[in-house]
Design a protein around this motif. Structure first.
Motif, short mmCIF file in Angstrom:
data_model
loop_
_atom_site.label_atom_id
_atom_site.label_comp_id
_atom_site.label_asym_id
_atom_site.label_seq_id
_atom_site.Cartn_x
_atom_site.Cartn_y
_atom_site.Cartn_z
N HIS A 1 24.10 27.00 -1.68
CA HIS A 1 23.28 27.99 -2.41
C HIS A 1 24.01 29.33 -2.42
CE1 HIS A 1 19.84 25.29 -2.51
NE2 HIS A 1 20.01 25.07 -1.21
N THR A 2 23.62 30.20 -3.34
CA THR A 2 24.28 31.52 -3.44
C THR A 2 23.45 32.64 -2.83
OG1 THR A 2 23.33 31.90 -5.63
CG2 THR A 2 25.51 30.87 -5.55
N THR A 3 22.24 32.32 -2.40
CA THR A 3 21.40 33.36 -1.78
C THR A 3 20.85 32.90 -0.43
OG1 THR A 3 19.50 32.60 -3.08
CG2 THR A 3 20.75 34.46 -3.98
N GLU B 1 12.71 23.99 4.39
CA GLU B 1 11.67 24.72 3.69
C GLU B 1 11.54 26.10 4.31
OE1 GLU B 1 8.05 22.48 3.29
OE2 GLU B 1 6.94 24.31 2.80
N THR B 2 11.66 27.14 3.49
CA THR B 2 11.50 28.50 4.01
C THR B 2 10.18 29.06 3.51
OG1 THR B 2 12.74 29.49 2.18
CG2 THR B 2 14.00 28.84 4.13
N ARG B 3 9.65 30.00 4.28
CA ARG B 3 8.30 30.49 3.99
C ARG B 3 8.23 31.97 3.64
NH1 ARG B 3 4.92 26.47 5.50
NH2 ARG B 3 5.86 24.89 6.84
N MET B 4 9.37 32.67 3.82
CA MET B 4 9.38 34.10 3.52
C MET B 4 10.57 34.42 2.63
SD MET B 4 8.31 35.73 7.18
CE MET B 4 9.18 34.55 8.20
N ARG B 5 10.56 35.62 2.04
CA ARG B 5 11.73 35.99 1.20
C ARG B 5 12.98 36.04 2.06
NH1 ARG B 5 14.86 40.20 -1.31
NH2 ARG B 5 15.69 39.21 -3.16
N CYS C 1 19.83 30.95 7.08
CA CYS C 1 19.41 32.28 6.63
C CYS C 1 18.93 32.22 5.19
CB CYS C 1 20.55 33.27 6.73
SG CYS C 1 21.27 33.38 8.36
N GLU C 2 17.66 32.45 5.00
CA GLU C 2 17.07 32.54 3.65
C GLU C 2 17.04 34.00 3.24
OE1 GLU C 2 16.19 32.08 0.45
OE2 GLU C 2 15.28 30.19 1.13
N PHE C 3 17.56 34.30 2.05
CA PHE C 3 17.52 35.69 1.58
C PHE C 3 16.76 35.85 0.27
CE2 PHE C 3 21.61 35.66 4.09
CZ PHE C 3 21.10 36.39 5.14
N ASP C 4 16.32 34.73 -0.32
CA ASP C 4 15.57 34.83 -1.59
C ASP C 4 14.50 33.74 -1.64
OD1 ASP C 4 14.90 35.94 -4.04
OD2 ASP C 4 16.34 34.73 -5.15
N GLY C 5 13.73 33.67 -0.57
CA GLY C 5 12.70 32.63 -0.48
C GLY C 5 11.36 33.16 -0.93
N PRO C 6 10.29 32.41 -0.65
CA PRO C 6 10.34 31.07 -0.04
C PRO C 6 10.80 30.01 -1.04
CG PRO C 6 8.07 31.69 -0.51
CD PRO C 6 8.92 32.86 -0.89
N ARG C 7 11.52 29.04 -0.51
CA ARG C 7 12.07 27.98 -1.36
C ARG C 7 12.29 26.71 -0.55
NH1 ARG C 7 16.76 29.76 -5.51
NH2 ARG C 7 16.44 32.01 -5.55
N GLN C 8 12.50 25.65 -1.30
CA GLN C 8 12.99 24.39 -0.72
C GLN C 8 14.51 24.44 -0.84
OE1 GLN C 8 10.76 22.20 0.44
NE2 GLN C 8 12.04 20.43 0.87
N ARG C 9 15.20 24.37 0.27
CA ARG C 9 16.66 24.52 0.26
C ARG C 9 17.34 23.25 0.73
NH1 ARG C 9 18.63 29.05 -2.34
NH2 ARG C 9 17.78 30.99 -1.47
#
Ligand code: ZN
Length: 148
Positions: free
Chosen positions: A58-60, A24-28, A131-139
């Motif tokens: 994922h792609t982002t 789980e990510t919390r920022m973009r 590395c999250e680049f388009d969050g926040p999301r469940q990955r």
């Protein structure tokens, strides 16, 4: 980080395992340190010697190994990637997240690490970042442990 499926929870000898994890990510943009979770999977696997494959479907988003001691470095990496791939309306892929695709393309979606003496092999200062680049999301994150 939640684990959905996987191999045996109790240590077993030299058996290959796969794990489907949720992150789980919390920022973009967020470099999330997942070193201890991956190290725990390796230790619990009972595999003495082998490989640990980590894949981000994922792609982002991406997977990075680098220093995880100084939190300032995380910001520097984020700023560096922002310069390489700024948020801009001028991309051909114009759904608003092209910068995230480019950052993920630079870092890459998989890594292979070694397992020796029942432990993940990492240098003293190395850590594993989701590395999250388009969050926040469940990955999702896939980990495959392969015994020699
Ligand atoms: Zn897109």
């Amino acid at each position: 980080m939640l684990e959905q499926t996987g191999g045996a929870a109790a240590p077993e000898k030299s058996r290959n395992q796969h794990h489907a994890l949720q992150v789980e990510t919390r920022m973009r943009v967020e470099l999330k340190d997942i070193t201890s979770q991956i190290a725990r999977l390796v230790e619990r696997s009972g595999i003495e010697s082998g490989q640990c494959h980590i894949f981000v479907p994922h792609t982002t988003a991406a997977i990075l190994i680098n220093e995880n001691y100084d939190p300032g470095l995380r910001k520097d990496i984020e700023n560096f990637l922002k310069k390489l791939a700024p948020v801009s309306p001028d991309y051909q892929h114009n759904d608003g997240n092209c910068d995230a695709h480019l950052k993920a393309a630079i870092i890459g979606v998989s890594k292979t690490l070694l397992i020796e003496h029942g432990q993940l092999v990492l240098g003293r200062w190395q850590g594993i970042y989701f590395c999250e680049f388009d969050g926040p999301r469940q990955r999702n994150l896939r980990v495959k442990l392969v015994a020699d």
